[in-house]
Write an enzyme that holds these catalytic residues in place. Structure first.
Site, mmCIF file in Angstrom:
data_model
loop_
_atom_site.group_PDB
_atom_site.id
_atom_site.type_symbol
_atom_site.label_atom_id
_atom_site.label_comp_id
_atom_site.label_asym_id
_atom_site.label_seq_id
_atom_site.Cartn_x
_atom_site.Cartn_y
_atom_site.Cartn_z
ATOM 1 C CE1 TYR A 144 -4.420 -2.125 4.752
ATOM 2 C CE2 TYR A 144 -3.646 0.151 4.573
ATOM 3 C CZ TYR A 144 -3.976 -1.072 4.129
ATOM 4 O OH TYR A 144 -4.224 -1.268 2.643
ATOM 5 C CB SER A 147 -0.844 -0.034 1.304
ATOM 6 O OG SER A 147 -1.384 0.938 1.502
HETATM 7 N N1 LIG Z 1 -8.532 -0.112 -2.132
HETATM 8 C C1 LIG Z 1 -7.507 0.693 -1.764
HETATM 9 O O1 LIG Z 1 -7.581 1.731 -1.822
HETATM 10 C C2 LIG Z 1 -6.256 0.041 -1.366
HETATM 11 C C3 LIG Z 1 -5.144 1.003 -1.199
HETATM 12 C C4 LIG Z 1 -3.800 0.189 -0.856
HETATM 13 C C5 LIG Z 1 -3.804 -1.264 -0.705
HETATM 14 N N2 LIG Z 1 -4.959 -1.789 -1.045
HETATM 15 C C6 LIG Z 1 -4.680 -3.197 -0.558
HETATM 16 O O2 LIG Z 1 -5.157 -4.103 -2.014
HETATM 17 C C7 LIG Z 1 -5.556 -5.366 -1.469
HETATM 18 C C8 LIG Z 1 -6.812 -5.382 -2.139
HETATM 19 O O3 LIG Z 1 -7.634 -4.795 -1.806
HETATM 20 P P1 LIG Z 1 -9.230 -4.122 -2.455
HETATM 21 O O4 LIG Z 1 -9.283 -2.709 -2.145
HETATM 22 O O5 LIG Z 1 -9.242 -4.605 -3.559
HETATM 23 O O6 LIG Z 1 -10.240 -4.631 -1.357
HETATM 24 P P2 LIG Z 1 -11.154 -5.816 -1.166
HETATM 25 O O7 LIG Z 1 -11.738 -5.844 0.089
HETATM 26 O O8 LIG Z 1 -12.176 -5.802 -2.253
HETATM 27 O O9 LIG Z 1 -10.124 -7.142 -1.422
HETATM 28 C C9 LIG Z 1 -9.484 -7.786 -0.318
HETATM 29 C C10 LIG Z 1 -9.973 -9.433 -0.758
HETATM 30 O O10 LIG Z 1 -9.218 -10.046 0.375
HETATM 31 C C11 LIG Z 1 -10.069 -11.260 0.518
HETATM 32 N N3 LIG Z 1 -9.632 -11.847 1.801
HETATM 33 C C12 LIG Z 1 -10.089 -11.362 3.155
HETATM 34 N N4 LIG Z 1 -9.752 -12.071 3.943
HETATM 35 C C13 LIG Z 1 -9.250 -13.199 3.653
HETATM 36 C C14 LIG Z 1 -8.792 -14.465 3.906
HETATM 37 N N5 LIG Z 1 -8.735 -14.853 5.393
HETATM 38 N N6 LIG Z 1 -8.515 -15.355 2.988
HETATM 39 C C15 LIG Z 1 -8.640 -15.158 1.694
HETATM 40 N N7 LIG Z 1 -9.174 -14.057 1.288
HETATM 41 C C16 LIG Z 1 -9.200 -13.041 2.043
HETATM 42 C C17 LIG Z 1 -11.529 -10.465 0.420
HETATM 43 O O11 LIG Z 1 -12.530 -11.342 0.587
HETATM 44 C C18 LIG Z 1 -11.395 -9.659 -0.429
HETATM 45 O O12 LIG Z 1 -11.645 -10.169 -1.864
HETATM 46 C C19 LIG Z 1 -5.430 -5.527 -0.076
HETATM 47 O O13 LIG Z 1 -4.467 -6.143 0.309
HETATM 48 C C20 LIG Z 1 -5.606 -3.784 0.578
HETATM 49 O O14 LIG Z 1 -5.062 -3.793 1.561
HETATM 50 C C21 LIG Z 1 -6.099 -1.500 -1.259
#
Ligand SMILES: NC(=O)c1ccc[n+]([C@@H]2O[C@H](COP(=O)([O-])OP(=O)(O)OC[C@H]3O[C@@H](n4cnc5c(N)ncnc54)[C@H](O)[C@@H]3O)[C@@H](O)[C@H]2O)c1
Length: 259
Positions: A144, A131
């Site tokens: 986080y 991130s």
């Molecule tokens: N959206 C943002 O602004 C953003 C910014 C920086 C980093 N991220 C990172 O990107 C990644 C994806 O995030 P996103 O925004 O697509 O969110 P999201 O919540 O849509 O995706 C996260 C996925 O992880 C899955 N997950 C959670 N716990 C789990 C487990 N125990 N086993 C298997 N799968 C599990 C969820 O079901 C989900 O599909 C994450 O690591 C998040 O921290 C997101």
């Protein structure tokens, strides 16, 4: 020919958001994809499994199954993550343990299960979703951020340890990306349109990103096009991690950027 033609890719956290967008890009680029997530996918995905990425046995059985079916794993995308938007003093020990047990443990277990197969074949690309919070301090979500910094450390160490065996490990470091996770940080998904200024007040591009914009970068890091790129931390964030902006830009009366 697709940029990932002939490659076998494993995606943890592929049911929605950045993970699902990446699964689609991987498939479009010719990869055979085995996606896993704890929830059912938002759309039908071939080769999909429900797996808790924090469960050692489930991760092991899933990876063994991929090897049994496909014979190898060329690409691993560790994308599982949850957010915690709390100050340090407000964070309980249970919340601290929970987010480390998810964000860091999932990448550890996935990588530990796949790495021996990559070492054996002397080839493989591991991409992990860190991130913006993995490269810079942020006031609103320190724990986080700590998990996302941990993923950078894990990644760089894997790169240094295994580069001579043909293995690469890199992170993608998204800024604010329009996904369910981002929208869930608001009181309601509808708030998104009105709260965009707050969400991107610290983003020079003055907009949120799209999941596919991250997925394109993951494809590049997964493919042989990046074959000498190893141990890097790649921000995909509209220049947020690049530096500070002029002070008046942090007020909320700016024009939103073009999406
Ligand atoms: N959206 C943002 O602004 C953003 C910014 C920086 C980093 N991220 C990172 O990107 C990644 C994806 O995030 P996103 O925004 O697509 O969110 P999201 O919540 O849509 O995706 C996260 C996925 O992880 C899955 N997950 C959670 N716990 C789990 C487990 N125990 N086993 C298997 N799968 C599990 C969820 O079901 C989900 O599909 C994450 O690591 C998040 O921290 C997101």
């Amino acid at each position: 020919m697709g940029r990932l033609a002939g490659k076998v890719a494993v995606v943890f956290g592929g049911a929605r958001g950045i993970g699902l967008a990446t699964v689609k890009e991987f498939l479009a680029e010719g990869a055979t994809v085995f996606a896993a997530d704890i929830r059912e996918p938002a759309e039908e995905i071939p080769g999909y499994s429900v797996v808790d990425a924090t469960d050692e046995e489930q991760v092991g059985a899933f990876v063994d199954g991929v090897i049994a079916e496909a014979g190898r794993i060329d690409v691993l995308f560790n994308n599982v993550g949850i957010h915690l938007g709390k100050s340090l003093v407000d964070t309980t020990l249970a919340e601290f343990d929970n987010i480390f047990a998810l964000n860091v443990r999932a990448a550890f277990l996935g990588t530990r299960a796949v790495l021996p197969h990559m070492i054996e074949r002397k080839a493989g690309s591991i991409v992990t979703t860190s991130s913006n919070g993995g490269v810079m301090g942020r006031p609103g979500d320190p724990v986080y951020n700590a998990t996302k910094h941990a993923l950078v450390g894990l990644t760089k160490s894997i790169a240094v340890a295994h580069a001579h065996q043909g293995i690469r490990a890199n992170t993608v470091n998204p800024g604010a990306i329009d996904t369910d996770m981002l929208r869930s940080t608001l009181n309601s998904p509808e708030e998104f349109e009105t709260k965009q200024h707050q969400l991107v007040a610290s983003t020079p591009a003055a907009r949120v990103g799209e999941a596919w914009e991250v997925a394109k970068a993951v494809v590049f890091l997964a493919s042989d096009e990046s074959r000498f790129i190893n141990g890097v931390v790649l921000p995909i964030d509209g220049a947020k991690a690049a530096g500070a902006m002029p002070g008046n830009r942090y007020s909320l009366d700016f024009e939103l950027g073009v999406r």
